[in-house]
Design a protein around this motif. Structure first.
Motif, PDB file in Angstrom:
ATOM      1  N   MET A   1     -31.518  95.658 142.793  1.00 56.54           N
ATOM      2  CA  MET A   1     -31.552  94.326 142.202  1.00 56.54           C
ATOM      3  C   MET A   1     -31.957  94.406 140.723  1.00 56.54           C
ATOM      4  O   MET A   1     -31.407  93.705 139.871  1.00 56.54           O
ATOM      5  N   LEU A   2     -32.932  95.294 140.433  1.00 63.64           N
ATOM      6  CA  LEU A   2     -33.409  95.419 139.057  1.00 63.64           C
ATOM      7  C   LEU A   2     -32.364  96.046 138.134  1.00 63.64           C
ATOM      8  O   LEU A   2     -32.466  95.929 136.910  1.00 63.64           O
ATOM      9  N   ASN A   3     -31.388  96.714 138.725  1.00 64.79           N
ATOM     10  CA  ASN A   3     -30.309  97.301 137.920  1.00 64.79           C
ATOM     11  C   ASN A   3     -29.247  96.257 137.539  1.00 64.79           C
ATOM     12  O   ASN A   3     -28.354  96.530 136.743  1.00 64.79           O
ATOM     13  N   GLU A   4     -29.380  95.095 138.153  1.00 59.23           N
ATOM     14  CA  GLU A   4     -28.430  94.021 137.861  1.00 59.23           C
ATOM     15  C   GLU A   4     -28.980  93.139 136.732  1.00 59.23           C
ATOM     16  O   GLU A   4     -30.149  93.235 136.352  1.00 59.23           O
ATOM     17  N   SER A   5     -28.148  92.278 136.224  1.00 60.93           N
ATOM     18  CA  SER A   5     -28.590  91.334 135.185  1.00 60.93           C
ATOM     19  C   SER A   5     -29.323  90.176 135.850  1.00 60.93           C
ATOM     20  O   SER A   5     -28.749  89.439 136.662  1.00 60.93           O
ATOM     21  N   LEU A   6     -30.600  90.030 135.530  1.00 60.76           N
ATOM     22  CA  LEU A   6     -31.421  88.992 136.143  1.00 60.76           C
ATOM     23  C   LEU A   6     -32.073  88.146 135.055  1.00 60.76           C
ATOM     24  O   LEU A   6     -32.343  88.632 133.944  1.00 60.76           O
ATOM     25  N   ASP A   7     -32.357  86.890 135.409  1.00 65.76           N
ATOM     26  CA  ASP A   7     -33.112  86.090 134.441  1.00 65.76           C
ATOM     27  C   ASP A   7     -34.567  86.564 134.462  1.00 65.76           C
ATOM     28  O   ASP A   7     -34.993  87.314 135.340  1.00 65.76           O
ATOM     29  N   LYS A   8     -35.347  86.102 133.504  1.00 66.26           N
ATOM     30  CA  LYS A   8     -36.708  86.608 133.319  1.00 66.26           C
ATOM     31  C   LYS A   8     -37.576  86.410 134.551  1.00 66.26           C
ATOM     32  O   LYS A   8     -38.296  87.324 134.980  1.00 66.26           O
ATOM     33  N   ASP A   9     -37.518  85.237 135.161  1.00 71.39           N
ATOM     34  CA  ASP A   9     -38.347  84.955 136.326  1.00 71.39           C
ATOM     35  C   ASP A   9     -37.991  85.866 137.500  1.00 71.39           C
ATOM     36  O   ASP A   9     -38.872  86.414 138.175  1.00 71.39           O
ATOM     37  N   MET A  10     -36.685  86.026 137.758  1.00 74.38           N
ATOM     38  CA  MET A  10     -36.239  86.882 138.859  1.00 74.38           C
ATOM     39  C   MET A  10     -36.633  88.341 138.618  1.00 74.38           C
ATOM     40  O   MET A  10     -37.044  89.056 139.526  1.00 74.38           O
ATOM     41  N   GLU A  11     -36.512  88.773 137.362  1.00 74.07           N
ATOM     42  CA  GLU A  11     -36.871  90.158 137.043  1.00 74.07           C
ATOM     43  C   GLU A  11     -38.361  90.397 137.254  1.00 74.07           C
ATOM     44  O   GLU A  11     -38.767  91.433 137.822  1.00 74.07           O
ATOM     45  N   ASP A  12     -39.192  89.442 136.841  1.00 81.31           N
ATOM     46  CA  ASP A  12     -40.643  89.575 137.041  1.00 81.31           C
ATOM     47  C   ASP A  12     -40.989  89.621 138.528  1.00 81.31           C
ATOM     48  O   ASP A  12     -41.849  90.416 138.957  1.00 81.31           O
TER      49      ASP A  12
ATOM     50  N   ALA B   1     -39.041  90.625 140.971  1.00 84.25           N
ATOM     51  CA  ALA B   1     -38.553  91.888 141.529  1.00 84.25           C
ATOM     52  C   ALA B   1     -39.488  93.037 141.161  1.00 84.25           C
ATOM     53  O   ALA B   1     -39.759  93.920 141.987  1.00 84.25           O
ATOM     54  N   LYS B   2     -39.998  93.034 139.927  1.00 79.95           N
ATOM     55  CA  LYS B   2     -40.926  94.090 139.509  1.00 79.95           C
ATOM     56  C   LYS B   2     -42.237  94.015 140.296  1.00 79.95           C
ATOM     57  O   LYS B   2     -42.822  95.034 140.674  1.00 79.95           O
ATOM     58  N   GLU B   3     -42.695  92.784 140.527  1.00 79.15           N
ATOM     59  CA  GLU B   3     -43.912  92.592 141.318  1.00 79.15           C
ATOM     60  C   GLU B   3     -43.700  93.081 142.751  1.00 79.15           C
ATOM     61  O   GLU B   3     -44.562  93.729 143.346  1.00 79.15           O
ATOM     62  N   GLU B   4     -42.513  92.755 143.290  1.00 75.50           N
ATOM     63  CA  GLU B   4     -42.172  93.207 144.644  1.00 75.50           C
ATOM     64  C   GLU B   4     -42.100  94.727 144.697  1.00 75.50           C
ATOM     65  O   GLU B   4     -42.586  95.358 145.645  1.00 75.50           O
ATOM     66  N   ARG B   5     -41.513  95.340 143.683  1.00 74.33           N
ATOM     67  CA  ARG B   5     -41.403  96.797 143.651  1.00 74.33           C
ATOM     68  C   ARG B   5     -42.787  97.450 143.650  1.00 74.33           C
ATOM     69  O   ARG B   5     -43.040  98.416 144.387  1.00 74.33           O
ATOM     70  N   ALA B   6     -43.679  96.946 142.838  1.00 76.98           N
ATOM     71  CA  ALA B   6     -45.033  97.506 142.763  1.00 76.98           C
ATOM     72  C   ALA B   6     -45.757  97.398 144.109  1.00 76.98           C
ATOM     73  O   ALA B   6     -46.450  98.326 144.553  1.00 76.98           O
ATOM     74  N   SER B   7     -45.582  96.239 144.761  1.00 84.47           N
ATOM     75  CA  SER B   7     -46.215  96.024 146.060  1.00 84.47           C
ATOM     76  C   SER B   7     -45.671  96.992 147.114  1.00 84.47           C
ATOM     77  O   SER B   7     -46.420  97.577 147.899  1.00 84.47           O
ATOM     78  N   LEU B   8     -44.342  97.181 147.124  1.00 79.30           N
ATOM     79  CA  LEU B   8     -43.712  98.084 148.095  1.00 79.30           C
ATOM     80  C   LEU B   8     -44.105  99.533 147.822  1.00 79.30           C
ATOM     81  O   LEU B   8     -44.350 100.303 148.760  1.00 79.30           O
ATOM     82  N   GLN B   9     -44.182  99.928 146.562  1.00 73.48           N
ATOM     83  CA  GLN B   9     -44.579 101.296 146.223  1.00 73.48           C
ATOM     84  C   GLN B   9     -46.010 101.579 146.685  1.00 73.48           C
ATOM     85  O   GLN B   9     -46.303 102.664 147.185  1.00 73.48           O
ATOM     86  N   ALA B  10     -46.884 100.595 146.522  1.00 72.72           N
ATOM     87  CA  ALA B  10     -48.271 100.757 146.971  1.00 72.72           C
ATOM     88  C   ALA B  10     -48.339 100.885 148.490  1.00 72.72           C
ATOM     89  O   ALA B  10     -49.094 101.706 149.030  1.00 72.72           O
ATOM     90  N   GLU B  11     -47.529 100.068 149.189  1.00 71.55           N
ATOM     91  CA  GLU B  11     -47.518 100.126 150.659  1.00 71.55           C
ATOM     92  C   GLU B  11     -46.976 101.464 151.142  1.00 71.55           C
ATOM     93  O   GLU B  11     -47.480 102.047 152.101  1.00 71.55           O
TER      94      GLU B  11
END
Length: 358
Positions: free
Chosen positions: A64-75, A77-87
């Motif tokens: 998803m992050l490799n796609e063109s996203l608006d600022k809110d969606m990108e933020d 997705a990044k938050e989700e990625r960090a959470s999943l990496q920690a888990e």
């Protein structure tokens, strides 16, 4: 590690198929063994399956992050990625622990033998202190303690005392108590106020079941004799004391605490069976892991494992270099701090061995 987890998951699926097989269901012993194995793998498999799900979710998020996203969606997705990496990192550590080799005796009850060693009466008084410490710890865990045999010195101490402790996962915690315990204090009989050093030894053996230790009755020499010591007229009238000698190993158990010869024999047999089982497992462990010299895991009883220093109110475990300034609390049965640290230490050693295998 992932290859090992795939093997575990495959075995778990196989076990679930077997447990629904009518032939297995009709065989009580096989059903029980397979059910126990399935239960032992359940948490590992559940964690591994969740791990794979989260890895898949992380991959989707990365795409998803490799796609063109608006600022809110990108933020988001990044938050989700960090959470999943920690888990994922957390589950990887959990899976390493779950894959550690299990001690097959951890869930067993134990037979514990405490003896006064070097130091005469003072050592025997310290043996009584240790007995009370373990009894209080057992009470705090909801375990049951039964004294099987006791040889007191008339001063409140014990030359030797043998007890059985039953409950949940008793061996897993108390196996670390195996070894020589040293006490440094001023004895009550010391008029000059000098500090004496004495020792008591503790032996912890997993309780052995009849089916696990095949002891041939023909290998046991049974001697019946009159009990000695306190007991009044009974001592002189009834030959109720029993001595069992297991000739292949030379292990001897004598029991005279009960008035009934049958009860003394039953208690002696329980102790004998556990001693023989302990000897067999110790020899097997020595063959498999001869280079390990620590008392933890090997049951090396010759090493001094702990020192109880009364003048400084401190207790030091020499295996892990842990000192706690709470001697009174420890003798009152508050052993969790030591036992938790020892369990973690053993876990770390196993982790190193597992990593070396990979």
């Amino acid at each position: 590690m992932l290859d090992r987890l795939e093997q575990v998951e495959g075995r778990y699926d196989e076990l679930n198929e077997l447990l629904s097989d009518p032939d297995v269901i009709s065989n009580t012993d096989r059903l029980m063994n397979l059910s126990k194995e399935e239960a032992s793998l359940r948490e590992t498999v559940a964690t591994y399956r969740r791990y794979k799900e989260v890895k898949s979710e992380l991959q989707d998020t990365e795409e998803m992050l490799n796609e063109s996203l608006d600022k809110d969606m990108e933020d988001m997705a990044k938050e989700e990625r960090a959470s999943l990496q920690a888990e994922i990192a957390e589950m990887e550590e959990a899976l390493k622990v779950l894959l550690l080799p299990k001690d097959e005796n951890d869930e067993r009850n134990i037979i514990m033998e405490i003896r006064g060693a070097a130091g005469g009466d003072e050592a025997q008084l310290f043996a009584a202190d240790l007995f009370e410490m373990y009894q209080r710890y057992a009470d705090s865990q909801g375990w049951k303690t039964e004294v099987l045999a006791a040889n007191s010195n008339g001063l409140g101490g014990y030359k030797e005392i043998t007890l059985m402790i039953t409950g949940t996962n008793v061996y897993s915690k108390l196996k670390f108590e195996n070894g020589a315990h040293r006490v440094q204090r001023v004895p009550q009989t010391e008029s000059q106020g000098r500090i004496h050093t004495s020792t008591a030894t503790v032996v912890v053996m997993p309780e052995a079941e009849d089916v696990e230790v095949d002891i041939d009755e023909n290998d046991i020499r049974v001697d019946i004799y009159h009990a000695s010591g306190a007991g009044g007229q009974h001592v002189n009238k009834t030959a109720s004391a029993v001595r069992l000698t297991h000739e292949p190993t030379g292990i001897v158990v004598a029991m005279q605490d009960e008035r009934s010869q049958l009860k003394n024999r039953e208690k002696a047999m329980k102790i004998l069976r556990s001693r023989v089982y302990d000897k067999i497992t110790q020899e097997a462990q020595a063959e498999v892991d001869a280079e390990r010299k620590s008392a933890v895991g090997t049951g090396d009883r010759s090493e001094r494992i702990r020192t109880y220093n009364f003048p400084q109110s401190r207790v030091t475990d020499h295996r892990i270099n842990l000192t706690i300034q709470k001697l009174d609390q420890i003798l009152s049965g508050k052993l969790d701090e030591f036992i938790d640290a020892l369990m973690l230490w053993e876990q770390s050693r196993k982790m190193e061995q597992l990593q070396n295998e990979y």
